[in-house]
Design an enzyme around this catalytic site. Structure first.
Site, PDB file in Angstrom:
ATOM      1  N   ARG A  52       0.831  -1.139  -0.039  1.00 41.80           N
ATOM      2  CA  ARG A  52       0.004  -0.139  -0.036  1.00 41.80           C
ATOM      3  C   ARG A  52       0.916   1.251  -0.102  1.00 41.80           C
ATOM      4  O   ARG A  52       2.002   1.187   0.018  1.00 41.80           O
ATOM      5  CB  ARG A  52      -0.820  -0.113   1.253  1.00 41.80           C
ATOM      6  CG  ARG A  52      -0.801  -0.761   2.287  1.00 41.80           C
ATOM      7  CD  ARG A  52       0.353  -0.163   3.326  1.00 41.80           C
ATOM      8  NE  ARG A  52       0.003   1.382   3.399  1.00 41.80           N
ATOM      9  CZ  ARG A  52       1.087   2.260   3.771  1.00 41.80           C
ATOM     10  NH1 ARG A  52       2.151   2.251   3.925  1.00 41.80           N
ATOM     11  NH2 ARG A  52       0.737   3.595   3.739  1.00 41.80           N
ATOM     12  N   ARG A  89      -7.232  -0.002  -6.558  1.00 43.44           N
ATOM     13  CA  ARG A  89      -7.727   0.987  -5.615  1.00 43.44           C
ATOM     14  C   ARG A  89      -7.665   2.366  -6.702  1.00 43.44           C
ATOM     15  O   ARG A  89      -7.058   2.655  -7.258  1.00 43.44           O
ATOM     16  CB  ARG A  89      -6.386   1.220  -4.863  1.00 43.44           C
ATOM     17  CG  ARG A  89      -6.430  -0.075  -3.936  1.00 43.44           C
ATOM     18  CD  ARG A  89      -5.456   0.119  -2.663  1.00 43.44           C
ATOM     19  NE  ARG A  89      -6.115   1.060  -1.441  1.00 43.44           N
ATOM     20  CZ  ARG A  89      -5.630   1.477  -0.612  1.00 43.44           C
ATOM     21  NH1 ARG A  89      -4.207   1.212  -0.278  1.00 43.44           N
ATOM     22  NH2 ARG A  89      -6.090   2.211   0.238  1.00 43.44           N
ATOM     23  N   ASP A 242      -2.007  11.122  -1.927  1.00 48.04           N
ATOM     24  CA  ASP A 242      -2.521  10.067  -2.534  1.00 48.04           C
ATOM     25  C   ASP A 242      -2.843  10.729  -4.060  1.00 48.04           C
ATOM     26  O   ASP A 242      -2.655  10.094  -5.163  1.00 48.04           O
ATOM     27  CB  ASP A 242      -3.454   9.038  -2.215  1.00 48.04           C
ATOM     28  CG  ASP A 242      -3.207   8.384  -1.115  1.00 48.04           C
ATOM     29  OD1 ASP A 242      -3.179   8.745   0.022  1.00 48.04           O
ATOM     30  OD2 ASP A 242      -2.811   7.153  -1.244  1.00 48.04           O
ATOM     31  N   LYS A 253      -4.897  10.020   3.687  1.00 49.33           N
ATOM     32  CA  LYS A 253      -5.578   9.234   4.440  1.00 49.33           C
ATOM     33  C   LYS A 253      -6.711   9.931   5.503  1.00 49.33           C
ATOM     34  O   LYS A 253      -6.532  10.785   5.749  1.00 49.33           O
ATOM     35  CB  LYS A 253      -4.734   8.424   5.497  1.00 49.33           C
ATOM     36  CG  LYS A 253      -5.182   7.402   6.432  1.00 49.33           C
ATOM     37  CD  LYS A 253      -6.158   6.346   5.683  1.00 49.33           C
ATOM     38  CE  LYS A 253      -5.316   5.733   4.696  1.00 49.33           C
ATOM     39  NZ  LYS A 253      -6.086   4.708   3.826  1.00 49.33           N
TER      40      LYS A 253
HETATM   41  O1  MRU Z   1      -4.705   3.273   2.385  1.00 47.69           O
HETATM   42  P1  MRU Z   1      -3.045   3.509   2.141  1.00 47.69           P
HETATM   43  O2  MRU Z   1      -2.407   2.989   3.302  1.00 47.69           O
HETATM   44  O3  MRU Z   1      -2.426   2.978   0.998  1.00 47.69           O
HETATM   45  O4  MRU Z   1      -2.961   5.097   2.395  1.00 47.69           O
HETATM   46  C1  MRU Z   1      -1.698   5.556   2.102  1.00 47.69           C
HETATM   47  C2  MRU Z   1      -1.727   7.115   2.538  1.00 47.69           C
HETATM   48  O5  MRU Z   1      -2.515   7.887   2.657  1.00 47.69           O
HETATM   49  C3  MRU Z   1      -0.387   7.634   2.548  1.00 47.69           C
HETATM   50  O6  MRU Z   1      -0.237   8.665   3.354  1.00 47.69           O
HETATM   51  C4  MRU Z   1      -0.133   8.199   1.078  1.00 47.69           C
HETATM   52  O7  MRU Z   1      -0.415   7.043   0.082  1.00 47.69           O
HETATM   53  C5  MRU Z   1       1.168   8.775   0.938  1.00 47.69           C
HETATM   54  S1  MRU Z   1       2.471   7.703   0.523  1.00 47.69           S
HETATM   55  C6  MRU Z   1       4.151   8.412   0.317  1.00 47.69           C
END
Ligand code: MRU
Length: 359
Positions: A52, A89, A242, A253
């Protein structure tokens, strides 16, 4: 970064027909590696969050598509596997960015050359991600140095949300890269780690990374950050993202927005660290970012290690109560102090982004 003293990337090749990842669903209790041998295994690893983090799922998608070219290098298979991986995703744009890049690199090439070209392109995506993370680290270090200079001899306190470290990228991380460099440069610092319900990427992954690197940190309940900001115990916030839209809105997140609001109310600088692969130039603002709706089970249950050392999942909610579980939220650009990118830092505005990425 190092696990048990050994330098480890979060994705690596195993010959030219397989690649390896860490199973992040097993951390921090066990360090388990997985070998992925076909695109379906790559897609499954992304869907189940064994892997992830926005930049890392881009690299996993790229290697997944490269494996597909070994099986069948036809246009039909290229398009089919591209779409299958892109569906895994929805919110992180890096996945689509990497898959588009792979497709563009392959479509006009001879079929018999596609497998080797795809493997090389996936390796380039992974290597470039490492270089971007290192540059983000250097650019963010300058900001931490400025804060440290204003409080000589005292600890710089940084709050972060979710995991945007080396486990979310190929190495080093985005939000955590400046923290690692500042720590290595001898700047006294301490990190407030939001636990990041419901999947606890902060408590289980960020804390694991920081601990492995020897960085002082404390895990906080997600609701506690505002309290520490009011008490003057947070000098800055750094988070990853993201997807950043053309106007500078930031998807990250779930819970990031609340931290940005608390930071603004308390005059705490709120920085977002990102590689350019996270910018979605095609979307004008955050209202059009697709927000992943995840399983209610992530809210209704928790997984952890019990007193006997067994990893168990338990129910924590009133039986029969429903749960809603948006995986991400959007922080408006106006709440962001600045972006830390591989090309430097800029304002969270269309002009700021264009000043760094016009070419
Ligand atoms: O759902 P996830 O664990 O993939 O979410 C990840 C995040 O929100 C990170 O903070 C984001 O991807 C930045 S990663 C460098």
């Amino acid at each position: 970064m190092k696990i048990g003293g050994k330098h480890t990337r979060s994705i690596w090749t195993a010959g030219e027909d397989a690649f390896g990842i860490l199973d992040q669903t097993r951390l921090p209790h066990e360090v388990v590696t997985l070998t992925l041998r076909d695109p379906e295994a790559a897609a499954n690893a992304i869907v189940t969050m064994q892997t992830r983090g926005a930049p890392l799922i881009g690299a996993v998608g790229a290697y997944g598509l490269a494996l597909a070219m070994r099986e069948d290098p036809s246009d039909e298979n290229l398009n089919k596997v591209h779409d299958m991986l892109a569906e895994t995703r929805p919110t992180a744009i890096n996945l689509r960015w990497a898959l588009e890049r792979m497709k563009n690199a392959l479509l006009n090439q001879k079929r018999e050359e596609r497998a080797a070209l795809a493997w090389a392109e996936a390796a380039a995506i992974a290597d470039e991600d490492v270089a971007m993370s290192q540059a983000i680290g250097r650019n963010g270090l300058a900001i931490i140095r400025d804060i440290a200079a204003k409080k000589p001899g005292r600890t710089v306190n940084i709050l972060t949300h979710c995991n945007a470290g080396w486990l979310a990228t190929v190495d080093y991380g985005t939000a955590l890269a400046p923290i690692y460099l500042a720590h290595d440069a001898g700047i006294p610092l301490h990190v407030w780690v939001d636990e990041t319900r419901p999947r606890n990427q902060g408590a289980s992954l960020t804390a694991f990374e920081l601990g492995s690197h020897g960085v002082a940190h404390t895990i906080l309940a997600d609701n506690a950050g505002g309290h520490y900001m009011q008490a003057g115990q947070v000098d800055m916030v750094i988070v990853g993202t993201d997807r950043v839209t053309a106007n500078g809105d930031v998807a990250n997140k779930i819970g990031t927005y609340l931290k940005a609001l608390a930071a603004r109310d308390n005059g705490v600088p709120f920085y977002v660290a990102l590689p350019s692969s996270t910018i979605d130039w095609a979307i004008a603002d955050g209202r059009d970012i697709p927000i992943e709706e995840r399983s209610p089970d992530e809210i209704l249950k928790m997984t952890g290690r019990d007193a006997r050392g067994q990893v168990v999942t338990v129910e924590i909610a009133a039986p029969g109560s429903p749960a809603a579980n948006p995986g991400f939220d959007v922080t408006p650009a106006r709440l962001v102090t600045g972006f830390i990118t591989e090309r430097g830092t800029c304002a969270a505005t269309p002009e700021g982004l264009r000043s760094l990425f016009s070419t």
